[in-house]
Design a protein around this motif. Structure first.
Motif, PDB file in Angstrom:
ATOM      1  N   TYR A  98       2.521   1.581  -3.272  1.00  0.00           N
ATOM      2  CA  TYR A  98       1.771   1.994  -4.239  1.00  0.00           C
ATOM      3  C   TYR A  98       1.471   3.270  -4.615  1.00  0.00           C
ATOM      4  CZ  TYR A  98      -2.427   1.727  -7.670  1.00  0.00           C
ATOM      5  OH  TYR A  98      -3.258   1.922  -7.771  1.00  0.00           O
ATOM      6  N   LEU A  99       0.441   3.758  -3.138  1.00  0.00           N
ATOM      7  CA  LEU A  99       0.098   5.056  -2.759  1.00  0.00           C
ATOM      8  C   LEU A  99       1.204   6.243  -3.053  1.00  0.00           C
ATOM      9  CD1 LEU A  99      -1.961   5.356   0.026  1.00  0.00           C
ATOM     10  CD2 LEU A  99      -2.152   4.598  -1.624  1.00  0.00           C
ATOM     11  N   ALA A 116      -7.000   1.289  -1.465  1.00  0.00           N
ATOM     12  CA  ALA A 116      -6.058   0.596  -0.855  1.00  0.00           C
ATOM     13  C   ALA A 116      -5.989   0.691   0.597  1.00  0.00           C
ATOM     14  CB  ALA A 116      -4.894   1.467  -1.251  1.00  0.00           C
ATOM     15  N   TRP A 117      -6.319   2.080   1.363  1.00  0.00           N
ATOM     16  CA  TRP A 117      -6.431   1.692   2.503  1.00  0.00           C
ATOM     17  C   TRP A 117      -7.281   1.278   3.182  1.00  0.00           C
ATOM     18  CZ3 TRP A 117      -2.024   2.039   5.387  1.00  0.00           C
ATOM     19  CH2 TRP A 117      -1.223   3.548   5.067  1.00  0.00           C
ATOM     20  N   VAL A 177       0.767  -1.394  -0.444  1.00  0.00           N
ATOM     21  CA  VAL A 177       0.297   0.061   0.594  1.00  0.00           C
ATOM     22  C   VAL A 177       0.917   1.077  -0.271  1.00  0.00           C
ATOM     23  CG1 VAL A 177      -1.652   1.068   1.337  1.00  0.00           C
ATOM     24  CG2 VAL A 177      -2.402  -1.107   0.875  1.00  0.00           C
ATOM     25  N   ARG A 178       1.820   1.401   1.274  1.00  0.00           N
ATOM     26  CA  ARG A 178       2.924   2.531   1.106  1.00  0.00           C
ATOM     27  C   ARG A 178       3.652   2.441  -0.406  1.00  0.00           C
ATOM     28  NH1 ARG A 178       1.831   6.200   4.255  1.00  0.00           N
ATOM     29  NH2 ARG A 178       4.112   6.748   4.262  1.00  0.00           N
ATOM     30  N   LYS A 224      -6.282   5.847  -3.448  1.00  0.00           N
ATOM     31  CA  LYS A 224      -5.915   6.467  -1.764  1.00  0.00           C
ATOM     32  C   LYS A 224      -6.763   5.497  -1.138  1.00  0.00           C
ATOM     33  CE  LYS A 224      -3.767   8.967   1.369  1.00  0.00           C
ATOM     34  NZ  LYS A 224      -3.404  10.666   1.359  1.00  0.00           N
ATOM     35  N   ALA A 225      -7.557   5.761  -1.641  1.00  0.00           N
ATOM     36  CA  ALA A 225      -8.574   5.003   0.073  1.00  0.00           C
ATOM     37  C   ALA A 225      -9.505   3.852   0.344  1.00  0.00           C
ATOM     38  CB  ALA A 225      -9.749   6.288   0.116  1.00  0.00           C
ATOM     39  N   CYS A 244       1.138   5.935  -7.198  1.00  0.00           N
ATOM     40  CA  CYS A 244      -0.249   6.253  -7.624  1.00  0.00           C
ATOM     41  C   CYS A 244      -1.466   6.526  -7.090  1.00  0.00           C
ATOM     42  CB  CYS A 244      -0.616   4.938  -8.270  1.00  0.00           C
ATOM     43  SG  CYS A 244      -2.372   5.644  -9.277  1.00  0.00           S
ATOM     44  N   ARG A 245      -1.750   7.870  -6.254  1.00  0.00           N
ATOM     45  CA  ARG A 245      -2.517   7.912  -5.786  1.00  0.00           C
ATOM     46  C   ARG A 245      -4.016   8.032  -6.036  1.00  0.00           C
ATOM     47  NH1 ARG A 245       0.892  10.833  -1.803  1.00  0.00           N
ATOM     48  NH2 ARG A 245       2.398  11.092  -2.493  1.00  0.00           N
ATOM     49  N   CYS A 246      -4.667   7.659  -7.171  1.00  0.00           N
ATOM     50  CA  CYS A 246      -5.671   7.927  -7.831  1.00  0.00           C
ATOM     51  C   CYS A 246      -6.640   7.145  -6.802  1.00  0.00           C
ATOM     52  CB  CYS A 246      -6.036   6.940  -8.748  1.00  0.00           C
ATOM     53  SG  CYS A 246      -5.622   5.797  -9.496  1.00  0.00           S
TER      54      CYS A 246
END
Length: 232
Positions: free
Chosen positions: A195-196, A206-207, A192-193, A203-204, A199-201
């Protein structure tokens, strides 16, 4: 005709980009392959350490756990989706990291370098994990690690090869004793870290998937809550 020309031009540009990126990635790989190889080898060492602690595992009463109280046994049916969530996350991030530079126009990272950095973080976390689960061995909460199960403690190996082969993948799925802290959460949080960072598209999402997997790990009794908390 114009549409066909546009499609043909796009295809030619795409293949040209893939060829260019592949050449760059191969060049970087030839320069950085040593650390990549060491990171991959350590994945086997980590599996070997987890297999070894299974021989030392002794069943006992399951420890009092707040997570087990909140997520009772009847939710075990939902916990079977845990491997599916983990596999989905792994495949999604694997495809995203590996093929993003070859297809998308926004060039933000190189595949070899992101895997190199990710493996470095995994190795550091796994070294700490090996130290902790050998230092403090808890009775496993998983159902195959409890008293009465044939898998709770392994008989002494007949040969060194039996230990070195680690009975993959059954030895990984039905391991006991490698508790503090959760290996699945190590991988998930590093994924996750990483990936973010590129690519922040989503973000929610992934978390959210990371939190969902934390709950499923506890619900399936694969780990105590402390294993997940320490991993986070």
């Amino acid at each position: 005709m114009r549409q066909k020309n546009s499609i043909g031009k796009y295809t030619d540009d795409l293949w040209r980009k893939i060829a260019t990126e592949t050449a760059l990635e191969v060049q970087i790989l030839l320069e950085k392959w040593q650390l990549l190889l060491l990171g991959l080898i350590f994945q086997y060492i980590h599996g070997l350490a987890a297999r070894g602690v299974h021989y030392l595992h002794r069943p006992g009463p399951v420890l009092q756990d707040l997570g087990f109280m909140i997520l009772p046994v009847r939710l075990r049916l939902f916990s079977f989706s845990f491997p599916n969530v983990y596999d989905m996350m792994f495949r999604q991030f694997l495809l995203q990291w590996t093929f993003h530079p070859f297809i998308f126009h926004s060039k933000r990272f190189y595949t070899v370098l992101i895997w190199r950095r990710m493996l470095a973080f995994l190795v550091a976390s796994q070294m700490l994990r090996i130290v902790t689960f050998y230092s403090t061995q808890l009775p496993g909460p998983n159902y195959h690690c409890r008293e009465g199960s044939e898998l709770t403690t392994l008989p002494p190996p007949d040969s060194v090869w039996e230990l070195l082969l680690i009975n993959f993948p059954q030895g990984v799925i039905y391991g006991c004793g490698d508790l503090i802290f959760s290996s699945h959460m190590i991988f998930t949080l590093v994924f996750v870290r990483s990936y973010l960072a590129v690519c922040r598209c989503i973000k929610a999402l992934a978390w959210l998937m990371a939190i969902l997997q934390s709950l499923l790990i506890i619900a399936s009794r694969k780990h105590y809550s402390v294993d997940v908390v320490v991993a986070w």
